[in-house]
Design a protein around this motif. Structure first.
Motif, PDB file in Angstrom:
ATOM      1  N   LYS A   1     -61.673  89.681 -14.633  1.00  0.00           N
ATOM      2  CA  LYS A   1     -63.074  89.317 -13.980  1.00  0.00           C
ATOM      3  C   LYS A   1     -64.247  90.034 -14.324  1.00  0.00           C
ATOM      4  CE  LYS A   1     -64.636  87.946  -9.125  1.00  0.00           C
ATOM      5  NZ  LYS A   1     -64.477  86.521  -9.448  1.00  0.00           N
TER       6      LYS A   1
ATOM      7  N   TRP B   1     -68.768  89.505 -15.164  1.00  0.00           N
ATOM      8  CA  TRP B   1     -70.183  88.759 -15.005  1.00  0.00           C
ATOM      9  C   TRP B   1     -70.927  89.059 -15.996  1.00  0.00           C
ATOM     10  CZ3 TRP B   1     -66.901  91.518 -11.550  1.00  0.00           C
ATOM     11  CH2 TRP B   1     -66.833  91.096 -10.373  1.00  0.00           C
TER      12      TRP B   1
ATOM     13  N   ALA C   1     -77.433  84.766 -13.417  1.00  0.00           N
ATOM     14  CA  ALA C   1     -76.212  85.648 -13.322  1.00  0.00           C
ATOM     15  C   ALA C   1     -75.151  84.836 -12.984  1.00  0.00           C
ATOM     16  CB  ALA C   1     -76.622  86.715 -11.969  1.00  0.00           C
TER      17      ALA C   1
ATOM     18  N   ASP D   1     -70.446  84.681 -12.472  1.00  0.00           N
ATOM     19  CA  ASP D   1     -68.939  85.339 -12.842  1.00  0.00           C
ATOM     20  C   ASP D   1     -68.557  84.394 -13.908  1.00  0.00           C
ATOM     21  OD1 ASP D   1     -66.440  85.598 -12.801  1.00  0.00           O
ATOM     22  OD2 ASP D   1     -66.077  85.057 -10.764  1.00  0.00           O
ATOM     23  N   GLN D   2     -68.404  84.825 -15.020  1.00  0.00           N
ATOM     24  CA  GLN D   2     -67.881  84.410 -16.345  1.00  0.00           C
ATOM     25  C   GLN D   2     -66.326  84.491 -16.355  1.00  0.00           C
ATOM     26  OE1 GLN D   2     -69.398  82.285 -18.367  1.00  0.00           O
ATOM     27  NE2 GLN D   2     -71.368  82.656 -17.389  1.00  0.00           N
TER      28      GLN D   2
ATOM     29  N   SER E   1     -73.961  86.476  -7.067  1.00  0.00           N
ATOM     30  CA  SER E   1     -73.616  87.415  -8.040  1.00  0.00           C
ATOM     31  C   SER E   1     -73.774  88.889  -7.784  1.00  0.00           C
ATOM     32  CB  SER E   1     -73.893  87.202  -9.657  1.00  0.00           C
ATOM     33  OG  SER E   1     -73.694  85.746  -9.960  1.00  0.00           O
TER      34      SER E   1
ATOM     35  N   ASP F   1     -71.331  90.249  -5.116  1.00  0.00           N
ATOM     36  CA  ASP F   1     -69.996  90.599  -5.632  1.00  0.00           C
ATOM     37  C   ASP F   1     -70.114  91.969  -6.483  1.00  0.00           C
ATOM     38  OD1 ASP F   1     -69.010  88.402  -4.557  1.00  0.00           O
ATOM     39  OD2 ASP F   1     -69.296  87.081  -6.423  1.00  0.00           O
ATOM     40  N   LEU F   2     -71.115  91.965  -7.347  1.00  0.00           N
ATOM     41  CA  LEU F   2     -71.358  93.195  -7.896  1.00  0.00           C
ATOM     42  C   LEU F   2     -71.516  94.473  -7.385  1.00  0.00           C
ATOM     43  CD1 LEU F   2     -73.441  91.893 -11.071  1.00  0.00           C
ATOM     44  CD2 LEU F   2     -71.109  92.611 -10.972  1.00  0.00           C
TER      45      LEU F   2
END
Length: 391
Positions: free
Chosen positions: A45, A47, A59, A61-62, A129, A132-133
């Motif tokens: 996971k 970003w 931003a 989640d890649q 994002s 989550d970070l």
């Protein structure tokens, strides 16, 4: 600037970017334990955040580079714009933009969304994002100076957004263990009590969300309300046991995997200007039931691939005239290759290369030099063809 999140936290990284008024890209990868280097698993996971002049532009989640998040954000507009959204084909504004960002710009260019609506969606994407970070315990990060992301729709001040997000993370943690994280959905555990305490219209809404397994994260996207506000509305019902939050099973990304062929004649194409690498792959695959084609000229690769229609593509990244990222991005713009597995080949083992490969639409990543077993295992994984069992 690079390091680990146990040495410097996300807030400090963002403050440095803001104070320095930097323009560039921040890549953050989640790890389960402190690590001196990014993990090597392509499916970890991570970003991607882009900054212009010390402000956040985008931003995401890649690790799940799909349009699912944007589709959720478009939900409020579907009633009025359903026909336009159904007819719109995927389009990319630049090769290395994420499909999500490119698709959003396509909606703006076709006047399906207004600039103000687009800015609101981007604001919510950034908020999601960052939430989550700020919940991460461990991770690796790299910040690189880069040209401004183009086209650009908005720029968001970091300091007030950081303050708001940290407060939300802290307050939602107080709801634990009743509500544990935003990817949970709820089920109705006591229909009689719930129906008797909420208005009929509200109950029908809750029942629909429960039946559809809509998560807190999705409600945040649909309702255009803060995640904390939504959690606080549902918390009293969960605390009383009328509803119960459960974990949603992870969705496996299958959009880039073709169905297994039954004639044992899978065709693999390798695009690499290094003839030695290409021949070594051909030698490895000679003992397996694959057809193999080597393309050493990247400029001719697109026309040849459209003629061959391969089942899987191996593509070197560093090539003259046309990089592998660009080839991958252009192939993904065609519906013919939107589901074809594309594995990037590179001599580098960096987080940034991994993220760029994912952004371009790559399915996986193989670092040179690699052995026969590594290559064959990847081919088996993405063609769904366990050929080693036959030999």
């Amino acid at each position: 600037m690079q390091g680990n999140l146990n040495e410097i936290d996300i807030r400090s990284i963002l403050q440095l970017i803001e104070l320095g008024q930097r323009t560039g890209e921040l890549y953050i990868q989640k790890t389960n334990l402190p690590s001196l280097s990014p993990l090597k698993d392509f499916n970890e996971k991570f970003w991607y955040l882009f900054f212009v002049g010390g402000q956040i532009v985008y931003a995401a989640d890649q690790s799940n580079n799909s349009l699912l998040r944007l589709r959720d954000y478009l939900q409020p507009y579907r009633e009025q714009k359903q026909a336009e959204l159904d007819q719109l084909s995927w389009n990319a504004t630049t090769t290395l933009n994420t499909p999500e960002y490119s698709y959003l710009w396509c909606l703006l260019e076709k006047n399906i969304l207004t600039p103000e609506q687009g800015r609101k969606i981007l604001q919510k994407m950034v908020e999601e994002s960052l939430f989550d970070l700020f919940s991460l315990l461990y991770g690796s990060f790299i910040f690189e100076m880069a040209s401004p992301l183009a086209p650009q729709l908005t720029a968001i001040e970091i300091a007030p957004l950081v303050t708001k997000t940290i407060r939300q993370v802290q307050q939602i943690k107080q709801l634990y263990p009743v509500i544990q994280h935003p990817d949970q959905y709820f089920i109705i555990a006591n229909e009689k009590q719930l129906r008797g305490r909420v208005p009929p219209k509200a109950y029908l809404t809750l029942a629909r969300w429960s039946e559809q397994k809509i998560t807190l994260r999705q409600l945040f996207r649909y309702l255009n309300r803060d995640l904390l506000a939504i959690a606080l509305v549902l918390y009293p019902y969960a605390e009383r046991g009328w509803i119960q939050f459960v974990n949603k099973e992870p969705q496996h990304q299958t959009s880039q995997v073709k169905p297994k062929k039954t004639d044992k004649s899978l065709h693999i194409v390798c695009i690499d200007d290094d003839l030695t690498i290409g021949k070594s792959i051909e030698l490895i695959l000679a003992q397996y039931p694959y057809k193999f084609t080597l393309i050493t000229d990247p400029l001719q690769s697109l026309s040849q691939i459209f003629q061959i229609q391969p089942d899987l593509i191996l593509c070197d990244i560093a090539m003259p005239k046309l990089e592998g990222y660009e080839i991958c991005g252009m192939l993904r713009q065609s519906s013919a290759f939107r589901q074809t597995p594309i594995i990037m080949l590179t001599g580098k083992e960096g987080l940034i290369d991994r993220v760029k490969a994912r952004m371009a639409g790559a399915t996986d990543y193989l670092t040179k030099p690699f052995g026969a077993s590594e290559l064959v295992l990847l081919l088996e994984k993405y063609t769904h063809s366990p050929i080693t069992a036959l030999y």
